[in-house]
Design an enzyme around this catalytic site. Structure first.
Site, PDB file in Angstrom:
ATOM      1  N   TYR A 146      23.378 -29.129 -35.913  1.00 40.99           N
ATOM      2  CA  TYR A 146      21.957 -29.467 -35.819  1.00 40.99           C
ATOM      3  C   TYR A 146      21.169 -28.348 -35.129  1.00 40.99           C
ATOM      4  O   TYR A 146      20.092 -28.585 -34.605  1.00 40.99           O
ATOM      5  CB  TYR A 146      21.759 -30.763 -35.019  1.00 40.99           C
ATOM      6  CG  TYR A 146      22.056 -32.046 -35.763  1.00 40.99           C
ATOM      7  CD1 TYR A 146      23.312 -32.278 -36.340  1.00 40.99           C
ATOM      8  CD2 TYR A 146      21.113 -33.059 -35.866  1.00 40.99           C
ATOM      9  CE1 TYR A 146      23.604 -33.461 -36.991  1.00 40.99           C
ATOM     10  CE2 TYR A 146      21.388 -34.244 -36.523  1.00 40.99           C
ATOM     11  CZ  TYR A 146      22.644 -34.443 -37.079  1.00 40.99           C
ATOM     12  OH  TYR A 146      22.921 -35.619 -37.716  1.00 40.99           O
ATOM     13  N   LYS A 197      37.481 -29.931 -36.668  1.00 41.20           N
ATOM     14  CA  LYS A 197      37.965 -29.628 -38.024  1.00 41.20           C
ATOM     15  C   LYS A 197      38.373 -28.154 -37.997  1.00 41.20           C
ATOM     16  O   LYS A 197      37.874 -27.335 -38.774  1.00 41.20           O
ATOM     17  CB  LYS A 197      36.839 -29.920 -39.034  1.00 41.20           C
ATOM     18  CG  LYS A 197      37.237 -29.792 -40.495  1.00 41.20           C
ATOM     19  CD  LYS A 197      38.219 -30.841 -40.958  1.00 41.20           C
ATOM     20  CE  LYS A 197      38.717 -30.504 -42.357  1.00 41.20           C
ATOM     21  NZ  LYS A 197      39.810 -31.388 -42.808  1.00 41.20           N
ATOM     22  N   ASP A 230      38.693 -35.830 -40.437  1.00 37.96           N
ATOM     23  CA  ASP A 230      39.022 -36.686 -41.589  1.00 37.96           C
ATOM     24  C   ASP A 230      40.122 -37.681 -41.206  1.00 37.96           C
ATOM     25  O   ASP A 230      40.060 -38.866 -41.521  1.00 37.96           O
ATOM     26  CB  ASP A 230      39.406 -35.847 -42.816  1.00 37.96           C
ATOM     27  CG  ASP A 230      40.387 -34.717 -42.507  1.00 37.96           C
ATOM     28  OD1 ASP A 230      40.624 -34.436 -41.319  1.00 37.96           O
ATOM     29  OD2 ASP A 230      40.915 -34.125 -43.469  1.00 37.96           O
ATOM     30  N   ASP A 254      28.103 -37.913 -35.385  1.00 38.27           N
ATOM     31  CA  ASP A 254      27.065 -38.706 -36.066  1.00 38.27           C
ATOM     32  C   ASP A 254      27.736 -39.602 -37.114  1.00 38.27           C
ATOM     33  O   ASP A 254      27.474 -40.805 -37.192  1.00 38.27           O
ATOM     34  CB  ASP A 254      26.063 -37.760 -36.732  1.00 38.27           C
ATOM     35  CG  ASP A 254      25.062 -38.505 -37.595  1.00 38.27           C
ATOM     36  OD1 ASP A 254      24.575 -39.549 -37.147  1.00 38.27           O
ATOM     37  OD2 ASP A 254      24.786 -38.041 -38.722  1.00 38.27           O
ATOM     38  N   ASP A 258      28.559 -44.033 -37.047  1.00 34.94           N
ATOM     39  CA  ASP A 258      28.175 -45.050 -38.039  1.00 34.94           C
ATOM     40  C   ASP A 258      29.394 -45.872 -38.449  1.00 34.94           C
ATOM     41  O   ASP A 258      29.311 -47.097 -38.603  1.00 34.94           O
ATOM     42  CB  ASP A 258      27.570 -44.400 -39.296  1.00 34.94           C
ATOM     43  CG  ASP A 258      26.045 -44.327 -39.230  1.00 34.94           C
ATOM     44  OD1 ASP A 258      25.511 -44.298 -38.099  1.00 34.94           O
ATOM     45  OD2 ASP A 258      25.394 -44.317 -40.292  1.00 34.94           O
TER      46      ASP A 258
HETATM   47  C1  IPM Z   1      21.632 -40.892 -35.493  1.00 38.98           C
HETATM   48  C2  IPM Z   1      20.834 -40.753 -36.742  1.00 38.98           C
HETATM   49  C3  IPM Z   1      20.052 -39.460 -36.774  1.00 38.98           C
HETATM   50  C4  IPM Z   1      20.976 -38.280 -36.668  1.00 38.98           C
HETATM   51  C5  IPM Z   1      19.180 -39.398 -38.027  1.00 38.98           C
HETATM   52  C6  IPM Z   1      18.101 -40.453 -38.004  1.00 38.98           C
HETATM   53  C7  IPM Z   1      18.634 -38.046 -38.286  1.00 38.98           C
HETATM   54  O1  IPM Z   1      21.639 -40.873 -37.848  1.00 38.98           O
HETATM   55  O2  IPM Z   1      21.064 -40.868 -34.390  1.00 38.98           O
HETATM   56  O3  IPM Z   1      22.843 -41.047 -35.581  1.00 38.98           O
HETATM   57  O4  IPM Z   1      21.629 -37.879 -37.614  1.00 38.98           O
HETATM   58  O5  IPM Z   1      21.076 -37.714 -35.594  1.00 38.98           O
HETATM   59 MG    MG Z   2      23.628 -41.302 -37.402  1.00 38.91          MG
END
Ligand code: IPM
Ligand code: MG
Length: 362
Positions: A146, A197, A230, A254, A258
């Protein structure tokens, strides 16, 4: 009669900037503010919110998410309570780089803490082994994938080129590893898994591995292991009990967070803290679910992630008793089955909020 000397008030007061942002951020942040205000009266701390309208609507109207001088003003708060950013009317990379990243990067919030656990009364897609999920993912939050480094040339032509360069610095990697070891050390299992990785990404990720083991030498009481990103996804699903604290780069964490949220029952419960551990800048607390435009305006957003992140904010501000009281109230409500539709329930945001207020004794 002699006048009593004025007693110096020992009540801690906090000034919090609330940024609901977009979509369901405007539903869950007000719910969080209401709960924090109720808790403040019970636990004898003071809390004062200022709501900032930094959002995609503001961007569309004025051309900027953050007004001139906004970040300077934001610096004066004790913490930031953030909803979500993202709108169907603005490309996602514009909204992200217009609002959330200038705060995370500008305020050096390099340690992003993402706990995952199956709360009482919530079903994990893993079934019974969901009870083994008790993880904290630490995401590097200011650089890596990022970093924003890269560019595009020859736009629209067949020879168009785009580069997207990950930037890993020794300072950036070392400080997040140190933070992760400190956090792992405070948890009962004292176990930290390094996720990289470094087989394929042979520069930055190898640096990650090397620095991890340099830092590990100073934490002999923390057990460590190393897994490729992975492979760790299969371990999260098939052997959740083998993981505890996890440290990973910005993008890898990130994605893993999720997955962790889904395995814990819903993205609607997952919180996060964007921390500047040295406290040179305010830290930012947010639910990770995003603006969720598909359900925005319906009043059915799950406020649990926001309440949980509010508890993390209280912990950070130095109100651990209030933080655990709020967490207990949330868990009592999830246990009772007062769930929003993302958890298979029939309750709306207001009903869950009322239940949490009731459980706090309001
Ligand atoms: C998170 C989100 C953000 C990220 C998005 C909204 C850009 O997915 O905070 O995990 O990737 O950082
Ligand atoms: Mg996210």
């Amino acid at each position: 009669m002699r006048a009593q000397p004025l007693q110096k008030s020992r009540v801690n007061r906090y000034r919090i900037a609330a940024i609901p942002g977009d979509g369901i951020g405007n539903e869950v942040i007000p719910a969080g503010v209401e709960v924090l205000q109720a808790l403040a009266t019970k636990e004898s701390f003071g809390v004062e919110f200022e709501t900032l309208d930094w959002s995609s609507r503001r961007y569309l109207e004025t051309g900027a998410y953050i007004p001139d001088g906004g970040l300077e003003k934001l610096k004066t708060f004790d913490a930031i309570f953030f909803g979500a950013v993202g709108s169907p009317e603005v490309p996602d990379h514009i909204s992200l780089w217009g609002l959330r990243l200038p705060i995370c990067q500008g305020f050096d919030q390099y340690a992003n803490v993402r706990p995952a656990r199956v709360l009482p009364g919530i079903a994990s897609p893993l079934g019974a082994s969901g009870k083994d999920i008790d993880w904290v993912i630490i995401r590097e939050n200011t650089e890596g994938e990022y970093s924003g480094s890269g560019g595009r040339v020859h736009r629209g032509l067949p020879e168009e080129i785009a580069t997207e360069t990950s930037v890993f610095t020794r300072v950036g990697v070392e400080r997040v590893h140190r933070f992760a070891f400190e956090l792992a050390r405070q948890r009962p299992r004292r176990q930290l898994t390094l996720v990289t990785k470094s087989n394929a990404q042979r520069h930055g990720m190898v640096l990650w591995d090397e620095i991890f083991y340099e830092v590990a030498a100073k934490y002999p009481d923390v057990k460590t292991d190393r897994v490729l990103v992975d492979a760790v996804t299969t371990r999260m699903v098939l052997k959740p009990a083998t993981l505890d604290t996890i440290v990973a780069s910005n993008l890898h964490a990130d994605i893993l967070s999720d997955l962790a949220a889904a395995l814990s029952g819903s993205l609607g419960i997952a919180p996060t803290a964007n921390l500047n551990p040295e406290r040179r800048f305010p830290s930012m607390f947010e639910p990770i679910h995003g603006s969720a435009f598909d359900i925005a305006g319906q009043g059915i957003a799950n406020p649990v992630a926001t309440f949980w992140t509010a508890s993390m904010m209280l912990e950070h501000l130095g109100e651990p008793k209030a933080a655990s009281r709020l967490m207990r109230a949330i868990e009592a409500v999830t246990a009772e089955g007062v769930h929003t539709p993302d958890l298979g329930g029939v309750h709306d945001t207001k009903a869950v909020t009322r239940a949490v207020l009731r459980s706090l004794g309001s």
